[in-house]
Design a protein around this motif. Structure first.
Motif, mmCIF file in Angstrom:
data_model
loop_
_atom_site.group_PDB
_atom_site.id
_atom_site.type_symbol
_atom_site.label_atom_id
_atom_site.label_comp_id
_atom_site.label_asym_id
_atom_site.label_seq_id
_atom_site.Cartn_x
_atom_site.Cartn_y
_atom_site.Cartn_z
ATOM 1 N N GLY A 1 58.166 134.825 12.791
ATOM 2 C CA GLY A 1 58.902 134.510 11.779
ATOM 3 C C GLY A 1 58.010 135.566 10.726
ATOM 4 O O GLY A 1 58.942 135.935 9.504
ATOM 5 N N ALA A 2 57.006 135.820 10.564
ATOM 6 C CA ALA A 2 56.510 136.587 9.371
ATOM 7 C C ALA A 2 57.118 138.039 9.510
ATOM 8 O O ALA A 2 57.607 138.662 8.243
ATOM 9 N N LEU A 3 57.117 138.692 10.766
ATOM 10 C CA LEU A 3 57.800 139.964 10.774
ATOM 11 C C LEU A 3 59.250 140.036 10.306
ATOM 12 O O LEU A 3 59.559 140.838 9.836
ATOM 13 N N LEU A 4 59.791 138.777 10.947
ATOM 14 C CA LEU A 4 61.233 138.731 10.546
ATOM 15 C C LEU A 4 61.523 138.722 9.124
ATOM 16 O O LEU A 4 62.580 139.308 8.626
ATOM 17 N N ALA A 5 60.439 137.967 8.549
ATOM 18 C CA ALA A 5 60.928 137.702 7.113
ATOM 19 C C ALA A 5 60.724 139.121 6.348
ATOM 20 O O ALA A 5 61.369 139.386 5.303
ATOM 21 N N ILE A 6 59.647 139.949 6.739
ATOM 22 C CA ILE A 6 59.622 141.174 6.221
ATOM 23 C C ILE A 6 60.844 142.109 6.264
ATOM 24 O O ILE A 6 61.437 142.665 5.323
ATOM 25 N N LEU A 7 61.312 142.113 7.453
ATOM 26 C CA LEU A 7 62.686 142.858 7.894
ATOM 27 C C LEU A 7 63.880 142.222 7.114
ATOM 28 O O LEU A 7 64.688 143.202 6.554
ATOM 29 N N LEU A 8 63.994 141.187 7.012
ATOM 30 C CA LEU A 8 65.342 140.311 6.356
ATOM 31 C C LEU A 8 65.025 140.815 4.745
ATOM 32 O O LEU A 8 66.076 141.062 4.157
ATOM 33 N N GLN A 9 63.695 140.876 4.235
ATOM 34 C CA GLN A 9 63.705 141.103 2.877
ATOM 35 C C GLN A 9 64.258 142.529 2.593
ATOM 36 O O GLN A 9 64.559 143.002 1.537
ATOM 37 N N ARG A 10 63.506 143.431 3.698
ATOM 38 C CA ARG A 10 64.151 144.899 3.220
ATOM 39 C C ARG A 10 65.639 145.304 3.404
ATOM 40 O O ARG A 10 66.084 146.050 2.706
ATOM 41 N N ARG A 11 66.397 144.155 3.958
ATOM 42 C CA ARG A 11 67.748 144.179 3.987
ATOM 43 C C ARG A 11 68.510 143.718 2.819
ATOM 44 O O ARG A 11 69.691 143.353 2.761
ATOM 45 N N GLY A 12 67.691 143.057 1.916
ATOM 46 C CA GLY A 12 68.085 142.543 0.604
ATOM 47 C C GLY A 12 68.152 141.116 0.390
ATOM 48 O O GLY A 12 68.651 140.410 -0.408
ATOM 49 N N HIS A 13 67.763 140.120 1.639
ATOM 50 C CA HIS A 13 67.938 138.732 1.682
ATOM 51 C C HIS A 13 66.640 138.201 0.917
ATOM 52 O O HIS A 13 65.648 138.572 0.974
ATOM 53 N N THR A 14 67.065 137.111 0.283
ATOM 54 C CA THR A 14 65.763 136.007 -0.183
ATOM 55 C C THR A 14 65.443 135.445 1.180
ATOM 56 O O THR A 14 66.399 134.825 1.930
ATOM 57 N N VAL A 15 64.426 135.206 1.287
ATOM 58 C CA VAL A 15 63.799 134.568 2.578
ATOM 59 C C VAL A 15 63.076 133.285 2.258
ATOM 60 O O VAL A 15 61.808 133.374 1.282
ATOM 61 N N GLU A 16 63.111 132.361 2.829
ATOM 62 C CA GLU A 16 62.124 130.914 2.761
ATOM 63 C C GLU A 16 61.732 130.691 3.895
ATOM 64 O O GLU A 16 62.415 130.413 4.759
ATOM 65 N N LEU A 17 60.242 130.884 4.094
ATOM 66 C CA LEU A 17 59.859 130.672 5.376
ATOM 67 C C LEU A 17 59.224 129.518 5.319
ATOM 68 O O LEU A 17 58.312 129.145 4.444
ATOM 69 N N TYR A 18 59.280 128.409 6.435
ATOM 70 C CA TYR A 18 58.816 127.070 6.275
ATOM 71 C C TYR A 18 57.752 127.035 7.569
ATOM 72 O O TYR A 18 58.372 127.254 8.684
ATOM 73 N N GLU A 19 56.522 126.785 7.346
ATOM 74 C CA GLU A 19 55.490 126.379 8.554
ATOM 75 C C GLU A 19 54.743 125.366 8.404
ATOM 76 O O GLU A 19 54.237 124.864 7.130
ATOM 77 N N GLY A 20 54.782 124.788 9.644
ATOM 78 C CA GLY A 20 54.239 123.303 9.629
ATOM 79 C C GLY A 20 52.711 123.222 9.641
ATOM 80 O O GLY A 20 52.148 122.271 8.980
ATOM 81 N N ARG A 21 51.895 124.445 9.816
ATOM 82 C CA ARG A 21 50.519 124.387 9.390
ATOM 83 C C ARG A 21 50.212 124.663 7.912
ATOM 84 O O ARG A 21 51.277 125.172 7.354
ATOM 85 N N SER A 22 48.910 124.693 7.916
ATOM 86 C CA SER A 22 48.427 125.156 6.470
ATOM 87 C C SER A 22 48.103 126.802 6.516
ATOM 88 O O SER A 22 48.031 127.234 7.594
#
Ligand SMILES: Cc1cc2nc3c(=O)[nH]c(=O)nc-3n(C[C@H](O)[C@H](O)[C@H](O)COP(=O)(O)OP(=O)(O)OC[C@H]3O[C@@H](n4cnc5c(N)ncnc54)[C@H](O)[C@@H]3O)c2cc1C
Length: 454
Positions: free
Chosen positions: A17-38
């Motif tokens: 999820g974290a790596l994907l968020a970086i790559l999506l942002q590079r393509r110009g997307h706004t990214v919301e990442l939701y994680e169950g843990r702290s």
């Protein structure tokens, strides 16, 4: 050609999820990442999941493309080969490859996660919401329900799209399966694992060679150990969950002591706390997930372990997930719709993740049994020799998987099958050493049966 620069939601901020968020942002997307843990940043690692991981070429390549590798470089501990601790005593080193860069690296899972999250959270347009657990998907309404655990309230977020990188036990996958949107199979291995520790000596030094992955192969079970940065090793015992010698049967201190001292006498001396750890640490589950397809319309797609968890015996699960992210990124560049991205991603990736899943299962037998066998050791040496003589056509399967990200897993599996047959043929009929091998025959057969690697 590109898709709308829509907001992409991701559930699960593990490595994928974290790596994907970086790559999506590079393509110009706004990214919301939701994680169950702290938030794992600023806290020490919890035990339970494996503490360290083997990182190899596929993972490194993906981290380099995402610009994260440099930040991790300091934390990598090179491992040059398997150091076998034989049942009858003594050790031997089986090098992983034969070129200076043919190494794998031990890295702390916690450190890797922290770094990926740090980089992701620093990107403009990426927000990370910890203690937010995905609970349900309403596909008719195109909405996902996520619980804010701090305030105990449910929030509704649109699935346009929502990517599920929520790991091997993926709620999204189970939800989609339950609703018959996809088919999925979760196969548990009869063996589980438990982590034990080999602390550093009083001066903070390693008690065994630090540049190797240690293995104590014992037929039906095995112990392995990977180095940590602080001079310690994390050892992992893989053993049957049930039966005569199993996690279930080994409960009292005397039986555990007898088992560990008999099976791994040299390791036992280096693990002062192993009896207490054995009793306190949970037994981890191991299994393989097969799912088909990995997406539903343009709303959601499974990526990483949620789509294809595998057993850890090739040290490739996370490496494979990182490769997923690169492939997914490539698909985004070729499509104008999310459904197009998801469909191509699944079609390209599934044959390869099936292949590594099968090879990882096969590697369990190799690690716990075959590595100790002289015939296997001869075949290993012959593999490296054939690679030296015919580098365009023969690369050991292990090397294809670990050191050649440009060779797809499926190709490694197919060529590996042919190579295993060849090795069997070339080491039959009383061949006891490399000097006995008929290399003329080897050359003929290799040219006839293995096309050059493009
Ligand atoms: C014993 C063991 C040893 C391993 N060794 C190696 C190795 O040496 N090399 C290697 O490459 N791989 C290894 N692996 C595999 C590797 O750990 C996984 O492939 C990798 O962690 C998968 O990453 P992921 O992000 O897809 O899933 P995960 O790491 O499982 O991350 C999923 C994330 O989603 C979160 N989440 C789950 N459910 C929800 C929800 N409902 N809502 C919100 N968040 C949620 C979780 O908290 C987690 O942070 C090993 C695995 C095991 C078990």
């Amino acid at each position: 050609m590109s898709i709308d620069r829509s907001t992409v939601r991701i559930i699960g901020a593990g490595p994928t999820g974290a790596l994907l968020a970086i790559l999506l942002q590079r393509r110009g997307h706004t990214v919301e990442l939701y994680e169950g843990r702290s938030d794992p940043r600023g806290v020490t690692a919890d035990s339970g999941r494996s503490i360290n991981l083997a990182l190899a070429d596929r993972g490194i390549h993906a981290l380099q493309l995402a610009g994260v590798f440099q930040a991790l470089h300091q934390a990598l501990l090179p491992m040059r080969g398997r150091l076998i601790h034989h049942a009858e005593g003594g050790t031997s080193l089986q090098p992983y490859g034969q070129r200076p860069n043919e190494l794998i690296y031990s890295i702390s899972r916690h450190r890797l996660n922290q770094t990926l999250l740090d980089v992701a959270a620093r990107q403009p347009g990426v927000s990370v919401h910890f203690e937010h657990r995905f609970e349900a998907a309403e596909f008719d309404e195109r909405m996902a329900l996520i619980r804010d655990l701090r305030q105990d309230r449910l929030i509704r977020v649109p699935m346009q799209p929502l990517l599920a990188t929520d790991g091997a036990g993926s709620w999204m996958r189970r939800r989609m399966t339950m609703m018959q949107l996809i088919e999925a199979q979760e196969t548990d291995l009869a063996h589980g694992y438990k982590e034990l520790s080999i602390p550093a000596d009083a001066a903070g030094r390693y008690k065994m060679a630090a540049d190797a992955l240690h293995i104590w192969p014992r037929g039906n079970y095995m112990l392995i150990a990977l180095p940590n940065e602080d001079g310690s090793f994390t050892a992992t015992l893989f053993l049957a969950k049930h039966g005569e010698t199993s996690f279930e049967s080994l409960t009292d201190k005397v039986a555990i002591e007898e088992f560990l001292s008999r099976s791994f006498p040299d390791a036992r001396e280096l693990m002062p706390d192993c009896i207490a750890e054995f009793q306190e640490h949970p037994v981890g589950f191991l299994g393989t997930v097969l799912a088909k397809p990995w997406h539903y319309r343009d709303m959601t797609a499974l990526i990483g372990d949620s789509a294809h968890a595998i057993v850890p015996f090739h040290g490739q699960g996370m490496n494979c997930c990182f490769e997923d992210c690169v492939e997914f990124d490539g698909c985004m560049g070729r499509h104008t719709s999310w459904e197009g991205v998801f469909a191509e991603f699944g079609a390209l990736r599934k044959p390869n993740t099936d292949a590594i899943g099968a090879m990882a299962l096969d590697n369990y037998l190799e690690m716990r049994e075959r590595v100790a066998n002289p015939k296997f050791q001869l075949q290993q040496a012959l593999s490296l020799e054939l690679e030296r003589r015919f580098p365009q056509r023969f690369i050991p399967r292990y090397s294809m998987v670990m050191f050649h990200h440009e060779i797809p897993y499926q190709t490694a599996q197919q060529r590996g099958t042919v190579q295993t047959q060849l090795l069997d043929e070339l080491t039959s009929d009383g061949v006891a050493s490399l000097a006995d091998v008929d290399f003329k025959r080897a050359e003929r057969e290799i040219h006839a049966r293995l096309a050059p690697i493009s």
